[in-house]
Design a protein around this motif. Sequence first.
Motif, PDB file in Angstrom:
ATOM      1  N   ARG A  89      -0.318   0.877   7.016  1.00 51.18           N
ATOM      2  CA  ARG A  89      -0.839   2.214   6.791  1.00 51.18           C
ATOM      3  C   ARG A  89       0.276   3.448   7.116  1.00 51.18           C
ATOM      4  NH1 ARG A  89      -5.089   3.754  11.733  1.00 51.18           N
ATOM      5  NH2 ARG A  89      -3.018   3.533  12.951  1.00 51.18           N
ATOM      6  N   LYS A  93       1.444   6.029   3.990  1.00 50.01           N
ATOM      7  CA  LYS A  93       1.544   7.448   4.116  1.00 50.01           C
ATOM      8  C   LYS A  93       2.999   8.111   3.685  1.00 50.01           C
ATOM      9  CE  LYS A  93       0.460  10.909   7.619  1.00 50.01           C
ATOM     10  NZ  LYS A  93       0.184  11.118   9.128  1.00 50.01           N
ATOM     11  N   LYS A  96       4.269   7.836  -1.382  1.00 49.70           N
ATOM     12  CA  LYS A  96       3.002   8.594  -2.000  1.00 49.70           C
ATOM     13  C   LYS A  96       2.592   7.549  -3.144  1.00 49.70           C
ATOM     14  CE  LYS A  96       2.403  12.012   0.789  1.00 49.70           C
ATOM     15  NZ  LYS A  96       1.153  11.930   1.849  1.00 49.70           N
ATOM     16  N   THR A  99      -0.188   5.024  -3.214  1.00 48.91           N
ATOM     17  CA  THR A  99      -1.722   5.243  -3.028  1.00 48.91           C
ATOM     18  C   THR A  99      -2.358   5.117  -4.283  1.00 48.91           C
ATOM     19  OG1 THR A  99      -1.184   7.421  -3.665  1.00 48.91           O
ATOM     20  CG2 THR A  99      -1.334   7.145  -1.441  1.00 48.91           C
ATOM     21  N   GLU A 270      -7.459  16.091   3.289  1.00 50.31           N
ATOM     22  CA  GLU A 270      -7.186  14.820   3.462  1.00 50.31           C
ATOM     23  C   GLU A 270      -6.705  14.216   2.367  1.00 50.31           C
ATOM     24  OE1 GLU A 270      -7.198  10.982   5.652  1.00 50.31           O
ATOM     25  OE2 GLU A 270      -7.180  13.044   6.098  1.00 50.31           O
ATOM     26  N   THR A 274      -2.962  12.712   1.740  1.00 47.08           N
ATOM     27  CA  THR A 274      -2.780  11.204   1.906  1.00 47.08           C
ATOM     28  C   THR A 274      -2.641  10.615   0.436  1.00 47.08           C
ATOM     29  OG1 THR A 274      -5.189  10.786   1.696  1.00 47.08           O
ATOM     30  CG2 THR A 274      -4.286  11.003   3.835  1.00 47.08           C
ATOM     31  N   SER A 284      -5.971   4.552   1.723  1.00 51.85           N
ATOM     32  CA  SER A 284      -5.292   5.336   3.015  1.00 51.85           C
ATOM     33  C   SER A 284      -6.013   6.524   3.233  1.00 51.85           C
ATOM     34  CB  SER A 284      -4.045   5.573   2.567  1.00 51.85           C
ATOM     35  OG  SER A 284      -3.713   6.306   1.495  1.00 51.85           O
ATOM     36  N   THR A 285      -6.783   6.964   2.187  1.00 53.75           N
ATOM     37  CA  THR A 285      -7.805   8.239   2.231  1.00 53.75           C
ATOM     38  C   THR A 285      -9.043   7.876   2.997  1.00 53.75           C
ATOM     39  OG1 THR A 285      -6.963   9.160   0.207  1.00 53.75           O
ATOM     40  CG2 THR A 285      -8.562  10.403   1.009  1.00 53.75           C
TER      41      THR A 285
END
Length: 577
Positions: A89, A93, A96, A99, A270, A274, A284-285
């Motif tokens: 996690r 974060k 990027k 993601t 958010e 994220t 992760s979102t």
Amino acid sequence: ARIVKSITDNINSSYIIKASAGAGNWANVPWLSILDPRITNTTQDGIYPVYLFRADGSGLYLSLNQGTTIPTKELGQQASENRAFDISRFIRKEIKELTSWNSDSLDLKANTTLGKSYEKPNIGAKYYSPETLPSNEGLENDLKKILDIYEQVAEHWPKFSNYTPFPENQYEEELSLGKQPCEPNLSIPKPFLLLAGISGTGKTRFVRTQASRSNGWEADDPRKPKNYELVAVRPDWHEPSDLLGYVSRINEEKYVPTGFLSFLIKAWKEVFETGGSLSSIGESTRPFWLCLDEMNLAPVEQYFADYLAILETRKWTEDGYSSLPLISDSLKLVMEALNGSEEDDHWKAFLENNGIPIPPNLIVAGTVNMDETTHGFSRKVIDRALTLDFQEFFPNNFDEFFNPGTEPKLLWFSTSSQISSPADLSEAVADPDGRKSIQFISAVNDILKSTSFELAYRALNELLLSVKCFKPEDEKTLAAVWDDFLMQKVLPRIEGDADKLRYTGEDESGLLYDFKRFIDEEFRKYLAEEDGRLKRPDLLNQKINGSDAPDCSCKSLEKIAWMQERLKLNQYTSFWA
């Protein structure tokens, strides 16, 4: 291995290439890993990219993964899993680019402990099936992308390796509060739920618990999850401004926002914090859960009209997520009311330029009681929602009040809105092209033909989305997906008197009887009978230890029997209690 070595040497000649089907122990999951000596020299610890081949040969993953053998020996299995989850996690974060890589636990089809041990530590992965395997150039580009990410991990390795997400005993403290750092169990095909049932069954608590398990607390209130908002619906609501706010021109022109609107903005923040952009929204979102408590105290079609209209414009494509705006007028006033003097950043600029669409990570859950004080639902609302008969899907077991044996799975928002080709269902082993499900819904529609209950393309798309989300591996599980679909999308549409449902007073007459007979015959092809009931897998619950919940009864058959009994006694019936 030779080809991978030739590619990695052009990036970093110190990389170590290792390949095996299990070093010392048979893992039944062949792998090829790339190790950076700055991080690790062994696959038993540290972080590294790795190709993992499914045990049944049905596909492979390119994964940024973690070695857990040494941490497990030093910390124990549970602490090692917690550590791997938190490091994953944290890295997602910080980096990027990750993601856009799927962070779900892998499904390697392994039947050995060693093979399964590669699944949970996954940080980010891309799956290749034989049907979707890209060209050599595409595979090489993916490898270069994950090696670029790996270089960032190596550059910041001291920060990552020394990162301690949770102080000693904090896990126990959070567990006592009901917060568990969990991974999502499954995605739901629609972000709008109707939770129906008698008062006191735990509908509102279910929504709050879902939010808290996906982590995050308000800084000023440790009892409230940051990604949860409770909106109490008032009986006098009759227009969208009751939910979205309005422009006031008393003394000066200003926008009067609501808790609902503030929560939408929080969900959008958010997304950009994220993911960075709409094309890189990943696991992760976290989902943001909005609970509309006692949703039908007011006419839903009136105060919720704007949301219901915009909901169907949500779209996921290769370029990311899009939706028409809920609010496009008075944007300057809205942003001033919600943000004050806060400096501009990426998310604020996006909303000012595009209006305020439905956030991709928003899940709306309305709690519903049916009595003389509440309103019914039109077909428009039912067709746009997933209806959960709460007592059926999450029954209250009084015998387990103090020591519950099962819990609801952790739900996540889906990153799909449309099934556009059979390839979208390639991971659903039991129905990889959707043909079985199309045949099933066609047979259902034959029974509903010439009634107001017929199904259309939207229902078919949502059935196929369910198949994609649940990925049934056998026909027994596929039948469970169909059973839940009937409960969520078909039976809530059916209501009426004896004439409308063609019931003559004879036990074996009418639409409900024909429907029940068809379902019983269809499901007996796949499901076994136990104690006089057809049994099927429970898709929405699990044991407390994370293993599969016991099989449950076929829900749609029991619900139809209940509706038939009401029709016989009252000459009228509906899905709703």
